[in-house]
Design a protein around this motif. Structure first.
Motif: not given
Length: 176
Positions: A28-38
């Motif tokens: 979840f944290i990894t997915g959220f981090g990728i979304l925040a970067s995008i």
């Protein structure tokens, strides 16, 4: 449900469940981090496009080649500590004050920004210097760059601050 016959089995079952929960949280944290970067990349790109639009008006009227050249120059300027503002200002100065086409000015802007950093002058001074040399002496951008760098080296050999000489030349664009 935990069903165990011994304390060791109970311990192993608890560890496995905690491990699975930790993996899910990590995903979840990894997915959220990728979304925040995008999201950040999209906002930065939008801000870049807005700055180009503020300087040159509607992007649809400028053409794809101009947009690409300006964005490419912006990437190069960013690597040198500048940004789209510097590239847009150089392009605008060359096009408005020295009659260089927008497409040519956009292509030259990264070279001029790089030279400004190397010579210790502002990007506005460098664009005035290049524009003056290109217009009055009928020099190419490469020749203007070499002449500017040569003048800086000569000034240094004579014990004069090179950036002061080049700033003076750039500020004398109207006199020349």
């Amino acid at each position: 449900q935990l069903q165990a016959t011994t304390a060791g089995e109970l311990y192993t079952n608890v560890i496995q469940q905690v491990s699975e929960k930790a993996k899910n949280v990590l995903k979840f944290i990894t997915g959220f981090g990728i979304l925040a970067s995008i999201t950040k990349i999209a906002k930065d790109f939008g801000a870049t496009i807005d700055k180009i639009g503020e300087t040159f008006g509607s992007l649809t009227n400028l053409g794809q080649e101009f947009q690409s050249d300006l964005l490419d120059a912006s990437v190069e300027a960013t690597a040198l500590g500048g940004g789209i503002e510097d590239v847009a200002a150089i392009t605008s100065t060359l096009a408005s004050n020295f009659g260089v086409s927008l497409d040519d000015a956009a292509q030259l802007s990264s070279k001029i920004f790089d030279t400004s950093k190397a010579l210790g002058i502002s990007s506005d001074e460098a664009s005035n210097l290049f524009g003056t040399l290109m217009q009055t002496a009928n020099l190419s951008a490469d020749q203007a760059e070499k002449l500017s760098e040569g003048a800086a080296q000569l000034a240094r050999q004579r014990g004069v601050a090179p950036n002061a000489v080049l700033k003076d030349l750039a500020q004398s664009a109207e006199t020349i």
